[in-house]
Design a protein around this motif. Sequence first.
Motif, short mmCIF file in Angstrom:
data_model
loop_
_atom_site.label_atom_id
_atom_site.label_comp_id
_atom_site.label_asym_id
_atom_site.label_seq_id
_atom_site.Cartn_x
_atom_site.Cartn_y
_atom_site.Cartn_z
N LEU A 1 0.77 -1.18 -0.04
CA LEU A 1 -0.06 0.04 0.05
C LEU A 1 0.77 1.34 -0.06
CD1 LEU A 1 -2.86 -0.81 2.44
CD2 LEU A 1 -2.75 -0.96 0.06
N GLY A 2 2.08 1.28 0.70
CA GLY A 2 2.92 2.43 0.91
C GLY A 2 3.43 2.43 -0.66
N SER B 1 0.50 3.89 -2.83
CA SER B 1 0.05 5.24 -2.62
C SER B 1 0.75 6.61 -3.44
CB SER B 1 0.39 5.74 -1.11
OG SER B 1 1.70 5.68 -0.94
N TYR B 2 1.98 6.17 -3.64
CA TYR B 2 2.58 7.34 -4.58
C TYR B 2 1.96 7.14 -6.09
CZ TYR B 2 6.11 10.16 -7.19
OH TYR B 2 6.53 11.24 -7.74
N HIS C 1 -4.31 10.13 -9.55
CA HIS C 1 -5.87 10.77 -9.35
C HIS C 1 -6.45 11.81 -10.17
CE1 HIS C 1 -3.84 13.56 -6.73
NE2 HIS C 1 -5.27 14.18 -6.56
N THR D 1 -6.56 3.59 -7.26
CA THR D 1 -5.69 2.47 -6.52
C THR D 1 -5.57 1.17 -7.49
OG1 THR D 1 -6.73 2.98 -4.51
CG2 THR D 1 -5.68 0.83 -4.50
N VAL E 1 -1.24 6.27 -6.71
CA VAL E 1 -2.29 6.86 -6.62
C VAL E 1 -2.29 8.52 -6.45
CG1 VAL E 1 -4.24 7.35 -5.01
CG2 VAL E 1 -3.34 5.00 -5.30
N TYR E 2 -1.08 8.96 -5.97
CA TYR E 2 -1.06 10.45 -5.98
C TYR E 2 -0.82 10.75 -7.35
CZ TYR E 2 1.75 14.46 -5.47
OH TYR E 2 2.23 15.93 -5.78
#
Length: 151
Positions: free
Chosen positions: A69-70, A73-74, A80, A117, A76-77
């Motif tokens: 997930l970590g 997450s980048y 998005h 995601t 996703v950033y």
Amino acid sequence: MLFRLRDRLTWQRSAAFPLLVLTSIYLCISHFAAFELNGVLANAAMILAIAIAMPTAFEHSNQRVANFLGDVSYGVYLVHVLIIEVLISLGWFSYGGSSQSSSSIIWMFVLVLSLSTIVAALFEVAIQDPIDRWRRQRFYGVPAPQTDIKK
């Protein structure tokens, strides 16, 4: 500062999931508590909720899942905004305006987060991980580290 307070802010395992759900609901209801509009004091409850929810979630999470997930997450950033623009171009929803209901804003958020995601996870698995394995093998001669650290 939060790093030093982390152990005191971490709640027991049984509270982790409900705490994340309640914090997420609170963020949605408060329109994501925009600091630039209302300032830090007006958002003190939201800051406290996140300060407790995040250390609790990471303390009681599966290390491999947390690492994945970590990494995602980048991604996703990065994607998005593209996802938002595609959905607007397709006419699935509009951006802004006071005529939108809270429930439509929440569903747009959930849709954008879910699609972002999925795209980020696919990118991580199909592109980033193979490149990372190749880079580690080629330049360092070692496989990627396995992190099964758990207290």
